[in-house]
Write an enzyme that holds these catalytic residues in place. Structure first.
Site, mmCIF file in Angstrom:
data_model
loop_
_atom_site.group_PDB
_atom_site.id
_atom_site.type_symbol
_atom_site.label_atom_id
_atom_site.label_comp_id
_atom_site.label_asym_id
_atom_site.label_seq_id
_atom_site.Cartn_x
_atom_site.Cartn_y
_atom_site.Cartn_z
ATOM 1 N N HIS A 24 0.825 -1.210 0.000
ATOM 2 C CA HIS A 24 0.000 0.000 0.000
ATOM 3 C C HIS A 24 0.863 1.266 0.000
ATOM 4 O O HIS A 24 0.465 2.284 -0.560
ATOM 5 C CB HIS A 24 -0.961 -0.022 1.182
ATOM 6 N N HIS A 30 -2.126 -5.619 -6.398
ATOM 7 C CA HIS A 30 -2.284 -6.870 -5.668
ATOM 8 C C HIS A 30 -3.733 -7.345 -5.725
ATOM 9 O O HIS A 30 -4.637 -6.583 -6.052
ATOM 10 C CB HIS A 30 -1.801 -6.727 -4.221
ATOM 11 N N CYS A 65 -14.560 -6.624 2.585
ATOM 12 C CA CYS A 65 -13.520 -6.712 1.559
ATOM 13 C C CYS A 65 -12.191 -6.959 2.244
ATOM 14 O O CYS A 65 -12.019 -6.669 3.428
ATOM 15 C CB CYS A 65 -13.465 -5.461 0.701
ATOM 16 N N HIS A 67 -8.037 -9.100 1.350
ATOM 17 C CA HIS A 67 -7.076 -9.704 0.429
ATOM 18 C C HIS A 67 -6.948 -11.191 0.745
ATOM 19 O O HIS A 67 -6.863 -11.556 1.914
ATOM 20 C CB HIS A 67 -5.687 -9.067 0.615
ATOM 21 N N GLU A 85 -15.661 -10.596 9.669
ATOM 22 C CA GLU A 85 -16.104 -9.211 9.804
ATOM 23 C C GLU A 85 -17.571 -9.079 10.206
ATOM 24 O O GLU A 85 -17.911 -8.250 11.038
ATOM 25 C CB GLU A 85 -15.891 -8.442 8.485
ATOM 26 N N TYR A 100 -8.592 -1.078 -9.871
ATOM 27 C CA TYR A 100 -8.722 0.330 -9.489
ATOM 28 C C TYR A 100 -7.498 0.763 -8.701
ATOM 29 O O TYR A 100 -6.793 -0.055 -8.114
ATOM 30 C CB TYR A 100 -10.010 0.580 -8.690
ATOM 31 N N GLU A 110 -4.431 2.151 -2.455
ATOM 32 C CA GLU A 110 -5.003 0.857 -2.815
ATOM 33 C C GLU A 110 -4.881 0.737 -4.322
ATOM 34 O O GLU A 110 -5.405 1.575 -5.062
ATOM 35 C CB GLU A 110 -6.484 0.766 -2.422
ATOM 36 N N GLU A 112 -5.607 -2.332 -6.699
ATOM 37 C CA GLU A 112 -6.087 -3.685 -6.533
ATOM 38 C C GLU A 112 -6.742 -4.262 -7.779
ATOM 39 O O GLU A 112 -7.446 -3.549 -8.503
ATOM 40 C CB GLU A 112 -7.089 -3.750 -5.373
ATOM 41 N N TRP A 157 -13.208 2.905 -3.004
ATOM 42 C CA TRP A 157 -13.478 1.731 -3.826
ATOM 43 C C TRP A 157 -14.970 1.443 -3.928
ATOM 44 O O TRP A 157 -15.427 0.945 -4.944
ATOM 45 C CB TRP A 157 -12.703 0.505 -3.341
#
Length: 174
Positions: A24, A30, A65, A67, A85, A100, A110, A112, A157
């Site tokens: 980041h 990524h 969201c 990774h 979460e 994006y 970000e 990604e 995002w």
């Protein structure tokens, strides 16, 4: 051990791994995923990110969201994070993906390759307070109005993904 992300190219081919914060800081592309959950009324489940988040704290965004970890299937990671979460799991369908890039005021970016998953859920929601400050189901009309009048309350995002998800949802729920 520090959390690592999977580095990819624009075709989502793995190139290696990097510590998450370093990726980041350096704005390295990524792999990521975003989960959008709807109820039977067609309302989207939004979460307000916890105030302790290292970026975009207190902002509203999609259901969850994150990774995938090195060696972890993206769909598996999406289910894992939905449980971690929001305190529930539900079947997910891969809708689409997109790339994006969003810089933040704190110097992080970000960048990604984002895999978008859609699901439906009607049950109990038990958000993890370390991840989620609040959550609510909202209609497209309500979200559209909030984006038009208060776009700064949403993550960068979400503002990019939301119109794509809305179009996909409307197309697949005729």
């Amino acid at each position: 051990m520090l959390e690592q992300v999977i580095l990819v190219n624009e075709a989502d081919q793995e190139l290696g791994f990097m510590e998450k914060m370093e990726a980041h800081e350096k704005a390295v592309l990524h792999r990521a995923f975003s989960v959008f959950i709807f109820n039977n009324a067609g309302e989207m489940l939004l979460q307000q990110r916890a105030s302790s988040k290292y970026h975009s704290a207190n902002l509203w965004t999609n259901t969850c969201c994150s990774h995938p970890k090195p060696g972890e299937d993206t769909i598996y990671a999406a289910h894992r994070r939905l449980q971690e979460e929001m305190g529930f799991d539900t079947p997910l369908e891969k809708a689409f993906d997109f790339v994006y890039k969003a810089p933040f005021d704190n110097g992080l970016t970000e960048y990604e390759f984002d895999h978008v998953f859609i699901g439906n859920y009607q049950g109990n929601i038990q958000p993890n307070p370390l991840e989620v400050k609040d959550c609510a189901f909202r209609t497209f009309e309500n979200i559209d109005q909030l984006i038009a009048t208060e776009p700064a309350i949403f993550t960068s995002w979400f503002l990019i993904a939301y119109p794509k998800v809305k179009a996909w949802h409307l197309q697949h729920n005729k």
